[in-house]
Every structure is written in C-alpha cells, then in structure tokens.
Design an enzyme around this catalytic site. Structure first.
Site, PDB file in Angstrom:
ATOM      1  N   ASN A   1       1.138  -0.893   0.102  1.00 27.89           N
ATOM      2  CA  ASN A   1       0.219  -0.130   0.259  1.00 27.89           C
ATOM      3  C   ASN A   1       0.958   0.829  -0.306  1.00 27.89           C
ATOM      4  OD1 ASN A   1      -1.587   2.322   0.569  1.00 27.89           O
ATOM      5  ND2 ASN A   1      -2.126   1.473   2.959  1.00 27.89           N
ATOM      6  N   TRP A   2       1.043   2.151  -1.259  1.00 26.67           N
ATOM      7  CA  TRP A   2       2.310   3.248  -0.869  1.00 26.67           C
ATOM      8  C   TRP A   2       0.848   4.293  -0.514  1.00 26.67           C
ATOM      9  CZ3 TRP A   2       4.011   1.358  -7.024  1.00 26.67           C
ATOM     10  CH2 TRP A   2       4.367   0.340  -6.833  1.00 26.67           C
ATOM     11  N   LYS A   3       0.254   4.314  -0.313  1.00 32.36           N
ATOM     12  CA  LYS A   3      -1.002   5.023   0.387  1.00 32.36           C
ATOM     13  C   LYS A   3       0.078   6.752  -0.539  1.00 32.36           C
ATOM     14  CE  LYS A   3       0.279   3.491   5.192  1.00 32.36           C
ATOM     15  NZ  LYS A   3      -0.325   3.670   6.445  1.00 32.36           N
TER      16      LYS A   3
ATOM     17  N   HIS B   1      -9.301   0.849   5.557  1.00 36.63           N
ATOM     18  CA  HIS B   1      -8.533   0.978   6.192  1.00 36.63           C
ATOM     19  C   HIS B   1      -8.650   1.915   6.782  1.00 36.63           C
ATOM     20  CE1 HIS B   1      -4.220   2.412   6.158  1.00 36.63           C
ATOM     21  NE2 HIS B   1      -3.277   1.219   5.708  1.00 36.63           N
TER      22      HIS B   1
ATOM     23  N   GLU C   1      -7.137   4.216   8.205  1.00 38.27           N
ATOM     24  CA  GLU C   1      -6.810   6.053   7.830  1.00 38.27           C
ATOM     25  C   GLU C   1      -7.774   6.153   7.023  1.00 38.27           C
ATOM     26  OE1 GLU C   1      -2.955   5.463   5.071  1.00 38.27           O
ATOM     27  OE2 GLU C   1      -1.968   5.124   7.781  1.00 38.27           O
TER      28      GLU C   1
ATOM     29  N   GLU D   1      -5.699  -5.740  10.227  1.00 39.87           N
ATOM     30  CA  GLU D   1      -4.565  -4.105  10.993  1.00 39.87           C
ATOM     31  C   GLU D   1      -5.102  -3.886  12.245  1.00 39.87           C
ATOM     32  OE1 GLU D   1      -2.250  -3.057   6.642  1.00 39.87           O
ATOM     33  OE2 GLU D   1      -4.456  -1.664   6.818  1.00 39.87           O
TER      34      GLU D   1
ATOM     35  N   GLY E   1       1.720   2.240  10.810  1.00 37.74           N
ATOM     36  CA  GLY E   1       3.130   2.874  10.490  1.00 37.74           C
ATOM     37  C   GLY E   1       3.878   3.393  11.711  1.00 37.74           C
TER      38      GLY E   1
ATOM     39  N   SER F   1       3.065  -2.386  10.406  1.00 36.78           N
ATOM     40  CA  SER F   1       4.811  -2.935  10.492  1.00 36.78           C
ATOM     41  C   SER F   1       5.725  -4.365  10.222  1.00 36.78           C
ATOM     42  CB  SER F   1       5.509  -2.276  11.653  1.00 36.78           C
ATOM     43  OG  SER F   1       4.946  -1.098  12.314  1.00 36.78           O
TER      44      SER F   1
ATOM     45  N   GLY G   1       2.722  -1.461   4.467  1.00 35.23           N
ATOM     46  CA  GLY G   1       2.703  -0.099   4.378  1.00 35.23           C
ATOM     47  C   GLY G   1       3.979   0.814   3.653  1.00 35.23           C
ATOM     48  N   GLY G   2       4.718   0.936   4.501  1.00 32.72           N
ATOM     49  CA  GLY G   2       6.052   2.357   4.892  1.00 32.72           C
ATOM     50  C   GLY G   2       7.501   1.097   3.649  1.00 32.72           C
TER      51      GLY G   2
HETATM   52  C1  PEP Z   1      -0.922  -0.392   5.652  1.00 36.75           C
HETATM   53  O1  PEP Z   1      -0.365   0.774   5.178  1.00 36.75           O
HETATM   54  O2  PEP Z   1      -2.050  -0.807   5.405  1.00 36.75           O
HETATM   55  C2  PEP Z   1       0.406  -0.442   6.576  1.00 36.75           C
HETATM   56  C3  PEP Z   1       0.516  -1.328   7.641  1.00 36.75           C
HETATM   57  O3  PEP Z   1       1.185   0.601   7.259  1.00 36.75           O
HETATM   58  P1  PEP Z   1       3.095  -0.001   7.679  1.00 36.75           P
HETATM   59  O4  PEP Z   1       2.760  -1.974   6.583  1.00 36.75           O
HETATM   60  O5  PEP Z   1       3.839   1.704   7.444  1.00 36.75           O
HETATM   61  O6  PEP Z   1       2.473  -0.166   9.131  1.00 36.75           O
END
Ligand code: PEP
Length: 261
Positions: free
Chosen positions: A13-15, A99, A101, A171, A177, A217, A238-239
C-alpha cells in the site's frame, strides 16, 4: 498447523506517496526482482493518479494492481470519487476498502465500507477489506468486539458466494506506521478470532478458505515469523513496500516455515 490451500498474498500500500515516475520505477524494480516461479500473489496499490503508469510497467507480469479505495456508486455527481468500473478501466483487479486511515481521517463508517465492498464485488474487483482495533480498544479488552462489529457491518447483506471474493486484512491501528508490530502470537490470535467470526457468518468451508492478511509495520526482518503463523495468509505492507529491496524480501518470505510451497 499443516499447510493449507490458501494462496498467500503480499500487498504493498503506497498510500499518498510517489509521483508517477517514482511509482513506475518502484514497480519496475519489484517486477524485476520477483522470483519467476513465485506461487503466491503480489499486489501493488499506488495512488489513483499513478495507476496508469504502474499498469504499463506491470503489463504481462503476474503482479496485480489495486486501488486504495473505491466509490460505491458507478457514476454521477460524486466529486473526487472514483468508481469501480473506472478502476477496472485503469487496470485494477483489487481495491483496498476500509483502511483505518479512511475510517479515521475520512470518517468512513461500517455502512460506507459495506457499500464499497458490495460495489467492488458487483464490478468484479476483489475487495481487500481492512479491519482492526485502536490501541485504546485493545487496552480496554474490546478487540474482539470491535472486530466482530466491523465484520458484521462490512458483510451485511452479502451472500457467501459474493463473500468468497473478499480478502480480509487484519490491521491493528496501533501497529500501522508506528514501527510497533503485533507479536506473531497477537496476530495469530486475532486471525483465529476473525476466522471464527467468518465461520459464524458463512460456515466452515468459507472460513477455511478466506485469506487473512496481517498489516501493521510488517518488515523484511519480521515477515518470516508472522508468515509462519498458521492463520496468517499474507501481509498488507505500507512503509516497507516503498523500498524495492525490503519489499522484495517481504514478498519472498521464508515460506518453507509454513510448508506451503
Ligand atoms: C498499511 O498501510 O496498511 C500499513 C500496514 O502500513 P505500515 O506497514 O507502514 O504499518
């Protein structure tokens, strides 16, 4: 647990990161580094404006393209929204829905999530449905209740046949994040609970088949122990998905631990 038939999925997920060139370059590096014999599924979810550029890079590869959201209506006066058929036209096969967010910042309710899941299924987009509890909810022992409510809401009015298209991502919000990953035991425990809820709603065959991704994470150095858990069928990342070398390591997790390939 013995190996199962659920095909693992690793999703990036490149947000709201990267311009179109950066997104295309990252997709190209991931494509190049992918084991050609990889048996599981890989998904990239760039921002809407980068879908076309990434689609061009992924053409002819086994990597799937996903949006990070979808509208529940097909067309009309919905400024800023992108419909399921527009996403398919842009090359998407999947859509991340609900999600945390979107839920927290854009105030999406379970009802909205439900409408989006239905619209995606109708259009033949695979929903990657996100659920998860906040830190406060976990600390006040409400994790199970929150997951149950989110699942009941998301799947309201959806038949078992329709639901079979959905991938669920657990999640925990406190792990997204933040660098704080749920321990493999915490993640496994939540996944078992989610699977039980899906059994309650749709029965055992469905519950055994539905794929449950863990997100929060996930990194190159913790993916193996997470993926070694019997009820973790993949990861939403994500990251770490923004760095090709790290994400490639996540994609090529040590599946041998699970005896899956
Ligand atoms: C996400 O964006 O769904 C996520 C899990 O981010 P991260 O891996 O950065 O925690």
């Amino acid at each position: 647990m013995a190996s199962n038939k659920r095909v693992p999925m690793i999703a990036g997920n490149w947000k709201m990161h990267l311009n179109s060139k950066e997104a295309a370059d990252l997709a190209a590096a991931i494509r190049k580094g992918l084991d050609p014999d990889l048996k599981h599924e890989v998904l990239l979810a760039p921002t809407f404006t980068n879908l076309h550029a990434v689609k061009a890079v992924l053409a002819g590869s086994k990597i799937f393209l996903s949006s990070q959201d979808v509208a529940w209506e097909e067309k009309g006066a919905f400024t800023g929204a992108v419909s399921p058929s527009q996403l398919i036209d842009a090359g998407c096969t999947h859509a991340i829905i609900g999600h945390s967010e979107r839920r927290k910042i854009f105030l999406e309710t379970d009802e909205v999530v439900n409408k989006k899941v239905k619209a995606a299924i109708k259009a033949n987009l695979v929903p990657v449905l996100c659920i998860g509890e906040t830190l406060e909810e976990r600390e006040s022992q409400r994790t199970y209740r929150v997951l149950e409510t989110q699942l009941n809401g998301a799947f309201a009015g959806i038949t078992a046949a329709e639901a079979s298209k959905v991938v669920i991502a657990y999640e925990p919000v406190w792990a997204i994040g933040t660098g704080k990953t749920a321990t493999p035991d915490q993640a496994q425990d939540a996944h078992v609970y989610v699977r039980r809820q899906m059994e309650r709603i749709y029965g055992k065959p469905y519950a055994e088949a539905v794929r449950l991704l863990y997100g929060g994470s996930v990194k190159a150095d913790n993916v193996d122990e997470l993926m070694a858990q019997p009820d973790i069928d993949g990861a939403l990342v994500g990251g770490e998905s923004l760095k090709s070398d790290k994400f490639l390591r996540v994609i090529h997790f040590q599946a041998v631990l699970k005896g899956r390939v």
